[in-house]
Design a protein around this motif. Structure first.
Motif, short mmCIF file in Angstrom:
data_model
loop_
_atom_site.label_atom_id
_atom_site.label_comp_id
_atom_site.label_asym_id
_atom_site.label_seq_id
_atom_site.Cartn_x
_atom_site.Cartn_y
_atom_site.Cartn_z
N MET A 148 0.84 -1.20 0.00
CA MET A 148 0.00 0.00 0.00
C MET A 148 0.87 1.25 0.00
SD MET A 148 -2.50 -1.55 2.73
CE MET A 148 -1.32 -2.85 2.94
N LEU A 149 0.51 2.19 -0.84
CA LEU A 149 1.18 3.49 -0.86
C LEU A 149 0.13 4.55 -0.55
CD1 LEU A 149 3.32 3.18 -4.13
CD2 LEU A 149 4.04 2.77 -1.80
N THR A 150 0.37 5.31 0.50
CA THR A 150 -0.57 6.38 0.85
C THR A 150 0.19 7.69 0.82
OG1 THR A 150 -1.72 4.85 2.30
CG2 THR A 150 -2.24 7.18 2.56
N SER A 151 -0.27 8.59 -0.04
CA SER A 151 0.34 9.92 -0.15
C SER A 151 -0.54 10.93 0.53
CB SER A 151 0.47 10.32 -1.63
OG SER A 151 1.43 9.53 -2.27
N ARG A 152 0.09 11.78 1.34
CA ARG A 152 -0.63 12.91 1.94
C ARG A 152 0.16 14.16 1.59
NH1 ARG A 152 -1.64 11.39 8.11
NH2 ARG A 152 0.55 10.79 8.02
N ILE A 153 -0.47 15.04 0.86
CA ILE A 153 0.21 16.26 0.41
C ILE A 153 -0.51 17.46 1.02
CG2 ILE A 153 0.81 17.68 -1.59
CD1 ILE A 153 0.93 14.96 -3.18
N ARG A 154 0.27 18.25 1.76
CA ARG A 154 -0.32 19.40 2.46
C ARG A 154 0.23 20.69 1.88
NH1 ARG A 154 -3.11 20.45 6.85
NH2 ARG A 154 -3.14 18.28 7.52
N ASN A 155 -0.67 21.63 1.69
CA ASN A 155 -0.26 22.96 1.25
C ASN A 155 0.20 23.76 2.47
OD1 ASN A 155 -0.09 25.63 0.46
ND2 ASN A 155 -1.90 25.55 -0.88
N THR A 156 1.50 24.03 2.55
CA THR A 156 2.03 24.81 3.67
C THR A 156 2.37 26.22 3.20
OG1 THR A 156 4.20 23.85 3.20
CG2 THR A 156 2.93 22.83 4.96
N ASP A 157 1.78 26.60 2.08
CA ASP A 157 2.06 27.89 1.47
C ASP A 157 0.94 28.87 1.84
OD1 ASP A 157 3.52 29.58 -0.05
OD2 ASP A 157 3.16 28.60 -1.95
N PRO A 279 -6.99 18.29 -12.33
CA PRO A 279 -5.89 18.53 -11.39
C PRO A 279 -6.42 18.84 -9.99
CG PRO A 279 -5.54 19.72 -13.44
CD PRO A 279 -6.93 19.17 -13.50
N ILE A 280 -5.61 18.49 -8.99
CA ILE A 280 -6.00 18.71 -7.60
C ILE A 280 -5.57 20.12 -7.19
CG2 ILE A 280 -5.74 17.85 -5.21
CD1 ILE A 280 -6.69 15.64 -7.11
N THR A 281 -6.48 20.87 -6.58
CA THR A 281 -6.12 22.18 -6.05
C THR A 281 -6.23 22.14 -4.53
OG1 THR A 281 -6.85 23.34 -8.03
CG2 THR A 281 -6.71 24.65 -6.02
N LEU A 282 -5.19 22.60 -3.87
CA LEU A 282 -5.17 22.67 -2.40
C LEU A 282 -5.07 24.12 -1.97
CD1 LEU A 282 -2.69 19.83 -1.32
CD2 LEU A 282 -5.19 19.81 -1.17
N LYS A 283 -5.98 24.52 -1.10
CA LYS A 283 -5.88 25.87 -0.50
C LYS A 283 -4.84 25.81 0.63
CE LYS A 283 -10.68 27.13 -1.31
NZ LYS A 283 -11.81 26.32 -0.90
N PRO A 284 -4.38 26.99 1.10
CA PRO A 284 -3.41 26.97 2.21
C PRO A 284 -3.94 26.13 3.37
CG PRO A 284 -3.64 29.19 1.35
CD PRO A 284 -4.66 28.36 0.63
N GLY A 285 -3.11 25.23 3.88
CA GLY A 285 -3.48 24.40 5.03
C GLY A 285 -4.22 23.13 4.65
N GLU A 286 -4.69 23.01 3.41
CA GLU A 286 -5.46 21.81 3.03
C GLU A 286 -4.53 20.63 2.73
OE1 GLU A 286 -9.74 23.07 1.07
OE2 GLU A 286 -8.05 22.74 -0.28
N GLU A 287 -5.09 19.41 2.89
CA GLU A 287 -4.32 18.20 2.61
C GLU A 287 -5.10 17.31 1.65
OE1 GLU A 287 -1.83 15.74 5.58
OE2 GLU A 287 -3.70 14.63 5.40
N TRP A 288 -4.36 16.69 0.72
CA TRP A 288 -4.95 15.73 -0.22
C TRP A 288 -4.39 14.35 0.10
CZ3 TRP A 288 -2.12 12.75 -3.77
CH2 TRP A 288 -2.87 12.03 -4.71
N LYS A 289 -5.24 13.34 -0.08
CA LYS A 289 -4.77 11.98 0.14
C LYS A 289 -5.04 11.11 -1.10
CE LYS A 289 -6.15 9.32 3.62
NZ LYS A 289 -6.82 8.98 4.63
#
Ligand code: TA6
Length: 315
Positions: A148-157, A279-289
């Protein structure tokens, strides 16, 4: 990282002195992950059989990405943007994440061996992609040998950013002409060999007799890859990743790829859980999985028949 008497995580040195992590499960299955690219280069079942393809010509040397295994395409799939093809995550050195934020309680880590990796942009990365992020990847080997590969990408911008993504998985197959893929028939795809023209797949399973490079859109959460000769079925389960890329370069294109053997196309197939069309858009502080789970089962397991519907319907 977790190490007990039943399961283990070993940090060691791989090809060309690059650091890698080996996950071992008590029943004999194992996974190898290079910190270079957070790149899974090996996934073996309980019998010690390799389930992923890595080219005999793969160059384990930065900045060239490793040819085979599971490259991570982030923050850009292919040439869909201004970055180098497939983005930069696959040719950066990741670190071990000593203290990852907790996973939701429904993600059961018991009886699983895993490693957490982390990528943050460097000053140079920010020059080519000016967005701060924290990318956490958990690579888990389950008790039945599932990967299993789980990616969590967080916008820290301080501003939103947008990305595309793929787990560019190279499966090892006995002979590409003996393989079929179930679960993508009747779906729309963008054909990379025809300037990404939008087409619709026919009602039959996908089989292979020439180059293929297609991005299937809004696909189901399960895809099966049936290898008749090996009597093995790979099941790809995915979450947060609507699209699925299917790629085999075939003979002519294979010859043009420097780090790929001329005949190796016969023994590989890429099926890639991805988020490309939207495409995935992340607002500041949001996380995508985005999660991809791979299992390899004997085809006979499903009542002795290669019945893809059974594969796709089973949990
Ligand atoms: O995922 C399919 C694809 O984008 C193909 O178009 C093919 O070029 C392949 O990836 C390999 O890309 P790479 O940059 O690793 O040579």
């Amino acid at each position: 990282m977790s190490t007990t008497e039943n399961k283990s995580v070993e940090m060691t040195t791989g090809i060309n002195g690059l650091e890698k992590v080996i996950l071992r499960e008590i029943h004999g299955s194992s996974v190898e992950v290079y910190l270079y690219g957070a790149h899974v280069t090996s996934w073996k079942n309980e019998q010690g059989e390799e389930l992923l393809f890595v080219s005999s010509k793969a160059i384990f040397k930065p900045p060239k990405p490793i040819r085979g295994g599971i490259p991570i395409c982030f923050p850009q799939f292919s040439n869909l943007g201004t970055l180098e093809a497939h983005g930069f995550a696959r040719n950066r050195v990741w670190t071990i994440d000593p203290d990852p934020p907790a996973f939701p309680p429904n993600v059961n880590a018991t009886n699983r061996v895993f490693v957490d990796l982390l990528l943050k942009p460097t000053e140079d990365d920010l020059k080519i992609w000016p967005h701060s992020f924290e990318y956490r990847l958990r690579v888990t080997l389950g008790p039945a040998g599932d990967l299993m590969l789980t990616s969590r990408i967080r916008n820290t911008d301080g501003k939103p950013f947008t990305f595309t993504f793929a787990y560019h998985t190279y499966f090892s197959v006995s002979d590409i002409s003996e393989v079929r893929v179930e679960g993508l028939e009747t779906f729309d795809y963008l054909d990379n060999l025809k300037n990404r023209e939008r087409c619709t797949e026919q009602g039959d399973a996908i089989t292979f007799e020439s180059e293929i490079d297609k991005i299937y859109l809004s696909t189901p959460t399960k895809i099966a890859i049936l290898d008749h000769e090996k009597k093995r079925t790979f099941v790809v389960r995915k979450d947060g990743l609507p699209d699925a890329v299917v790629w085999n370069p075939w003979d002519k294109r294979a010859k043009a790829i420097a780090d790929f053997g001329d005949d190796e196309y016969r023994h590989m197939l890429c099926v890639e859980a991805a988020a490309i069309e939207k495409p995935i858009t992340l607002k500041p502080g949001e996380e995508w999985k985005g999660r991809q789970e791979l299992s390899a089962v004997p085809s006979s397991y499903f009542s002795g028949q290669l019945d893809p519907n059974k594969v796709l319907q089973s949990s």
